[in-house]
Design a protein around this motif. Structure first.
Motif, PDB file in Angstrom:
ATOM      1  N   GLU A 180       0.835  -1.205   0.000  1.00  0.00           N
ATOM      2  CA  GLU A 180       0.000   0.000   0.000  1.00  0.00           C
ATOM      3  C   GLU A 180       0.872   1.258   0.000  1.00  0.00           C
ATOM      4  OE1 GLU A 180       0.333  -0.410   4.563  1.00  0.00           O
ATOM      5  OE2 GLU A 180       0.513  -1.683   2.792  1.00  0.00           O
ATOM      6  N   VAL A 181       2.080   1.177   0.568  1.00  0.00           N
ATOM      7  CA  VAL A 181       3.009   2.315   0.511  1.00  0.00           C
ATOM      8  C   VAL A 181       3.480   2.516  -0.926  1.00  0.00           C
ATOM      9  CG1 VAL A 181       5.233   3.225   1.301  1.00  0.00           C
ATOM     10  CG2 VAL A 181       3.748   2.006   2.905  1.00  0.00           C
ATOM     11  N   ILE A 182       3.742   1.400  -1.612  1.00  0.00           N
ATOM     12  CA  ILE A 182       4.156   1.500  -3.022  1.00  0.00           C
ATOM     13  C   ILE A 182       3.028   2.111  -3.852  1.00  0.00           C
ATOM     14  CG2 ILE A 182       4.975   0.256  -5.053  1.00  0.00           C
ATOM     15  CD1 ILE A 182       5.973  -1.963  -3.206  1.00  0.00           C
ATOM     16  N   ARG A 183       1.784   1.670  -3.608  1.00  0.00           N
ATOM     17  CA  ARG A 183       0.642   2.211  -4.378  1.00  0.00           C
ATOM     18  C   ARG A 183       0.540   3.723  -4.196  1.00  0.00           C
ATOM     19  NH1 ARG A 183      -2.396  -2.001  -2.386  1.00  0.00           N
ATOM     20  NH2 ARG A 183      -3.828  -0.610  -1.297  1.00  0.00           N
ATOM     21  N   LEU A 184       0.742   4.176  -2.955  1.00  0.00           N
ATOM     22  CA  LEU A 184       0.710   5.620  -2.698  1.00  0.00           C
ATOM     23  C   LEU A 184       1.805   6.321  -3.491  1.00  0.00           C
ATOM     24  CD1 LEU A 184      -0.145   8.182  -1.157  1.00  0.00           C
ATOM     25  CD2 LEU A 184       1.473   7.524   0.640  1.00  0.00           C
ATOM     26  N   MET A 185       3.028   5.787  -3.437  1.00  0.00           N
ATOM     27  CA  MET A 185       4.152   6.413  -4.145  1.00  0.00           C
ATOM     28  C   MET A 185       3.917   6.444  -5.649  1.00  0.00           C
ATOM     29  SD  MET A 185       7.286   4.768  -1.945  1.00  0.00           S
ATOM     30  CE  MET A 185       8.616   5.618  -2.814  1.00  0.00           C
ATOM     31  N   VAL A 186       3.392   5.353  -6.187  1.00  0.00           N
ATOM     32  CA  VAL A 186       3.107   5.279  -7.622  1.00  0.00           C
ATOM     33  C   VAL A 186       2.052   6.323  -7.997  1.00  0.00           C
ATOM     34  CG1 VAL A 186       2.069   3.830  -9.410  1.00  0.00           C
ATOM     35  CG2 VAL A 186       3.844   2.888  -7.925  1.00  0.00           C
ATOM     36  N   PHE A 190       2.804   9.535 -10.633  1.00  0.00           N
ATOM     37  CA  PHE A 190       2.078   9.517 -11.916  1.00  0.00           C
ATOM     38  C   PHE A 190       0.957  10.556 -12.008  1.00  0.00           C
ATOM     39  CE2 PHE A 190       3.053   4.757 -12.895  1.00  0.00           C
ATOM     40  CZ  PHE A 190       4.253   5.133 -13.476  1.00  0.00           C
ATOM     41  N   ILE A 191       0.440  11.028 -10.878  1.00  0.00           N
ATOM     42  CA  ILE A 191      -0.812  11.814 -10.881  1.00  0.00           C
ATOM     43  C   ILE A 191      -0.758  13.030 -11.803  1.00  0.00           C
ATOM     44  CG2 ILE A 191      -0.136  13.075  -8.792  1.00  0.00           C
ATOM     45  CD1 ILE A 191      -3.101  13.333  -8.107  1.00  0.00           C
ATOM     46  N   ILE A 437      -5.097   6.381   0.895  1.00  0.00           N
ATOM     47  CA  ILE A 437      -4.243   6.620  -0.278  1.00  0.00           C
ATOM     48  C   ILE A 437      -4.892   7.660  -1.183  1.00  0.00           C
ATOM     49  CG2 ILE A 437      -3.317   5.557  -2.395  1.00  0.00           C
ATOM     50  CD1 ILE A 437      -3.026   2.947  -0.761  1.00  0.00           C
ATOM     51  N   GLU A 438      -6.186   7.531  -1.375  1.00  0.00           N
ATOM     52  CA  GLU A 438      -6.912   8.480  -2.228  1.00  0.00           C
ATOM     53  C   GLU A 438      -6.869   9.887  -1.643  1.00  0.00           C
ATOM     54  OE1 GLU A 438     -11.463   9.299  -3.733  1.00  0.00           O
ATOM     55  OE2 GLU A 438     -10.933   7.249  -3.149  1.00  0.00           O
ATOM     56  N   ARG A 439      -7.009   9.981  -0.315  1.00  0.00           N
ATOM     57  CA  ARG A 439      -7.022  11.297   0.328  1.00  0.00           C
ATOM     58  C   ARG A 439      -5.655  11.985   0.206  1.00  0.00           C
ATOM     59  NH1 ARG A 439      -8.374  12.751   6.673  1.00  0.00           N
ATOM     60  NH2 ARG A 439      -8.846  14.951   6.333  1.00  0.00           N
ATOM     61  N   ILE A 440      -4.597  11.232   0.458  1.00  0.00           N
ATOM     62  CA  ILE A 440      -3.239  11.792   0.364  1.00  0.00           C
ATOM     63  C   ILE A 440      -2.950  12.213  -1.077  1.00  0.00           C
ATOM     64  CG2 ILE A 440      -0.774  11.321   0.651  1.00  0.00           C
ATOM     65  CD1 ILE A 440      -1.668   9.193   2.807  1.00  0.00           C
ATOM     66  N   ARG A 442      -5.104  13.079  -3.315  1.00  0.00           N
ATOM     67  CA  ARG A 442      -5.896  14.278  -3.642  1.00  0.00           C
ATOM     68  C   ARG A 442      -5.263  15.531  -3.037  1.00  0.00           C
ATOM     69  NH1 ARG A 442     -10.533  13.637  -1.029  1.00  0.00           N
ATOM     70  NH2 ARG A 442     -11.048  11.770  -2.206  1.00  0.00           N
ATOM     71  N   LEU A 443      -4.771  15.416  -1.788  1.00  0.00           N
ATOM     72  CA  LEU A 443      -4.107  16.566  -1.153  1.00  0.00           C
ATOM     73  C   LEU A 443      -2.913  17.016  -1.993  1.00  0.00           C
ATOM     74  CD1 LEU A 443      -4.098  15.492   2.625  1.00  0.00           C
ATOM     75  CD2 LEU A 443      -5.223  17.520   1.686  1.00  0.00           C
ATOM     76  N   PHE A 444      -2.154  16.044  -2.490  1.00  0.00           N
ATOM     77  CA  PHE A 444      -0.997  16.360  -3.324  1.00  0.00           C
ATOM     78  C   PHE A 444      -1.452  16.965  -4.656  1.00  0.00           C
ATOM     79  CE2 PHE A 444       2.012  15.003  -6.674  1.00  0.00           C
ATOM     80  CZ  PHE A 444       3.159  15.646  -6.228  1.00  0.00           C
ATOM     81  N   GLY A 445      -2.432  16.334  -5.270  1.00  0.00           N
ATOM     82  CA  GLY A 445      -2.916  16.793  -6.576  1.00  0.00           C
ATOM     83  C   GLY A 445      -3.529  18.177  -6.528  1.00  0.00           C
ATOM     84  N   ASP A 446      -4.264  18.479  -5.435  1.00  0.00           N
ATOM     85  CA  ASP A 446      -4.919  19.787  -5.326  1.00  0.00           C
ATOM     86  C   ASP A 446      -3.927  20.907  -5.023  1.00  0.00           C
ATOM     87  OD1 ASP A 446      -7.312  18.549  -5.789  1.00  0.00           O
ATOM     88  OD2 ASP A 446      -7.975  18.562  -3.692  1.00  0.00           O
ATOM     89  N   PHE A 447      -2.811  20.568  -4.390  1.00  0.00           N
ATOM     90  CA  PHE A 447      -1.756  21.522  -4.043  1.00  0.00           C
ATOM     91  C   PHE A 447      -2.329  22.752  -3.331  1.00  0.00           C
ATOM     92  CE2 PHE A 447       1.559  24.778  -5.261  1.00  0.00           C
ATOM     93  CZ  PHE A 447       2.533  24.275  -4.417  1.00  0.00           C
ATOM     94  N   VAL A 448      -3.011  22.450  -2.210  1.00  0.00           N
ATOM     95  CA  VAL A 448      -3.565  23.532  -1.388  1.00  0.00           C
ATOM     96  C   VAL A 448      -3.286  23.224   0.081  1.00  0.00           C
ATOM     97  CG1 VAL A 448      -5.425  24.200  -2.956  1.00  0.00           C
ATOM     98  CG2 VAL A 448      -5.821  22.348  -1.309  1.00  0.00           C
TER      99      VAL A 448
END
Length: 581
Positions: A180-186, A190-191, A437-440, A442-448
């Motif tokens: 699950e850590v790898i999935r988060l990193m991937v 890629f996002i 994983i989805e929440r983290i 999204r936080l990264f993707g939204d950059f807020v």
């Protein structure tokens, strides 16, 4: 067959080995036999076609290899008429037949079994009278990809390695990372490229310098296959542990990857992919492991090649080599003008702040931040890894930041995002759910900047300069027995107050502040005779991650504490009274 059943079945082979083998040596038998049975099942359907093709090409006097690969449908083949089940038909010659069967694989597979030192184990099993029983046990299990998927198989290998590592008191976490850590990193690497990755026929190159059993490479491949089946991910890796390397190589063979891209050896002292650059990279280097064994080679590269080599910015202390892997990955980034790169690396807390201004660690952080390479750091929960319960951090590094991220760093505190595992695995007691994983992501993707439900910050954005500081040396005058200031008598120091080493102090001035103004405001009111030695001023960088997410909780009112103490005292007095009655 589910993973637990499969692992339990394979683990039952240990019952046969008990007594003749030490527990710490079980893996030397079970791992290569598991790989052998997997390959055996993968090639089963094409066996007769490969043998027929071999006969035709031999009669023609043509090199059969390319034709055999086509007939097998994989990047490997076996030209022996035997398989594991047929081996059981000749009990008296099982050792010789097993040797010839393994030797009949294509060269890449033979290398896998050489890394396992399989011949040594076959000899040992034969002498103990166990070879036939062990072979029979594995011949009974169906490891065909239609029955056991590649994902399942990877998880089985990881579980077996973890068990064997525990039995031999090794650090299992050096060999693989929780999925699950790898999935988060991937997700994080890629996002920002989802649009590019969804184009038909896109080809991308992914690299892991500490490949272990290949988990990171596999999960990245699964992600891309799920999001764009037409995309192709070519993977590269290097691994130091022979058993992990053998499993990684076997896994990549089955998935049709070019196994020449998986190199054996120490990445720091002998770069197996020298001169290559990659689109994406992932790594979980060993935490807190010293690099003394490769110190000579690393220092030589640092001193002779400087910034033309991998370790130009600086060297960390010998007790922890994880930042060397950070520098190694930076050196592997594709130049920005050629499309650039992004990578994720798991590090412990030490690289965030260890080392003062001018130290190797601080200079590495300085290089990363002043070159605007750091996109984000995600703080993970404790107890996430198999071999350690310490806090860990995922650094996302890129030389092609989107415009909004330029000059900025995002810190995400995900330390509170976890669920308890039903059963602990070594030191691993917590895991990330899909929702986490989805929440983290999204936080990264939204950059807020963002807060949790209780108002505690979980995402913060800083300028690169916010992590820099000037380390100034504050001197006070040396005084004689009469209290008079001692002055220099020669050279440049003649007539100048001499510093008192006992009164010397250092101050860290935030990079954004004027040093002179800071000195007037913070130092001179308390020490009017002080001065700054400009020759000793150094630039430093540190990332005090936890400080930026600390929320002050005021203590409870004194009256409330007094009332609680009185309640407790009254209860104790009542108990004493009851005892004496």
């Amino acid at each position: 067959m589910n993973q637990q059943t499969l692992s339990a079945f394979i683990w039952s082979v240990a019952d046969l080995l008990r007594g003749d083998y030490k527990q710490s040596d079980y893996g030397k038998v079970i791992l290569p036999f598991t790989v052998l049975r997997r390959l055996d099942c993968v090639l089963e359907a094409s066996k007769s076609a490969v043998l027929a093709e071999l006969e035709i090409r031999q009669q023609q006097g043509i090199n059969p290899e390319p034709f055999l690969l086509r007939k097998s449908g994989h990047s490997f083949y076996n030209v022996s008429p035997l398989d594991l089940k047929k081996l059981l038909g000749d009990q008296d010659h099982i050792a010789q037949n097993l040797y010839s069967y393994v030797q009949a694989f294509s060269p890449a597979v033979r290398d896998v079994f050489e890394r396992f030192e399989f011949h040594t184990q076959v000899d040992r099993l034969a002498k103990a009278g166990l070879l036939y029983q062990v072979t029979e046990k594995f011949a009974q299990i169906d490891l065909h990809p239609d029955v056991v998927s590649n994902v399942q198989m990877g998880l089985v290998f990881e579980e077996l390695i973890r068990k064997f590592a525990e039995l031999s008191n090794e650090t299992a976490g050096e060999h693989f990372t929780p999925r699950e850590v790898i999935r988060l990193m991937v997700n994080l690497i890629f996002i920002e490229d989802d649009d590019i990755l969804s184009r038909p026929g896109v080809v991308r190159h992914l690299y892991d310098p500490t490949a272990g059993t290949g988990g990171m490479l596999s999960v990245a491949g699964e992600y891309l296959a799920e999001h764009n089946p037409q995309a192709r991910l070519t993977v590269y890796g290097q691994e130091l542990n022979p058993e992990s390397y053998a499993i990684c190589k076997a896994d990549m063979l089955i998935k049709g990857q070019d196994v020449a891209n998986i190199v054996f050896g120490n990445t720091l002292s002998d770069d197996g992919h020298a001169g290559r650059h990659f689109d994406y990279m992932l790594s979980n280097p060993p935490f807190g492991v010293e690099w003394k064994k490769v110190e000579k080679e690393v220092r030589r590269e640092h001193e002779s090649q400087g910034y033309n080599g991998r370790f130009g910015p600086g060297l960390p202390r010998v007790s922890d080599g994880s930042m060397l892997f950070l520098l190694h990955l930076i050196s592997k980034m594709r130049p920005a003008q050629d499309g650039g790169s992004r990578f994720g690396i798991v590090l412990n807390g030490s690289p965030l702040f260890t080392g003062g201004a001018g130290s190797g660690e601080s200079e590495i952080r300085r290089y990363v931040l002043e070159n605007d390479l750091l996109e984000a750091i995600v703080g993970l929960p404790t107890d996430m890894f198999y071999n350690t319960g310490i806090a860990t951090y995922v650094w996302i590094v890129s030389n092609r930041k989107p415009a909004a991220r330029r000059g900025k760093v995002q810190l995400i505190d995900a330390s509170g995002m976890w669920q308890k595992m039903r059963k602990s695995l070594g030191s691993k007691r917590k895991e990330l759910s899909d929702a986490h994983i989805e929440r983290i992501t999204r936080l990264f993707g939204d950059f807020v900047e963002a807060h949790d439900e209780d108002g505690k910050p979980i995402s913060r954005i800083f300028d690169n300069e916010d992590f820099g500081y000037h380390s100034i040396t504050v001197e006070r005058p040396l005084r004689g027995d009469d209290g008079a200031v001692v002055l220099g008598t020669r050279g440049k120091q003649k007539g100048k107050p001499q510093p008192d080493p006992k009164l010397r102090d250092t101050e860290n001035v935030p990079y954004s502040e004027d040093v002179g103004e800071y000195f007037k405001r913070e130092v001179l009111p308390h020490a009017p005779d002080a001065w700054i030695d400009p020759d000793k001023t150094r630039v430093g960088y540190e990332i005090p991650f936890n400080r930026h997410f600390y929320v002050f909780k005021p203590p409870r009112p004194l009256a409330e504490i007094d009332a609680e103490l009185k309640q407790t005292t009254d209860r104790i007095l009542a108990m004493i009274k009851g005892l004496s009655a």
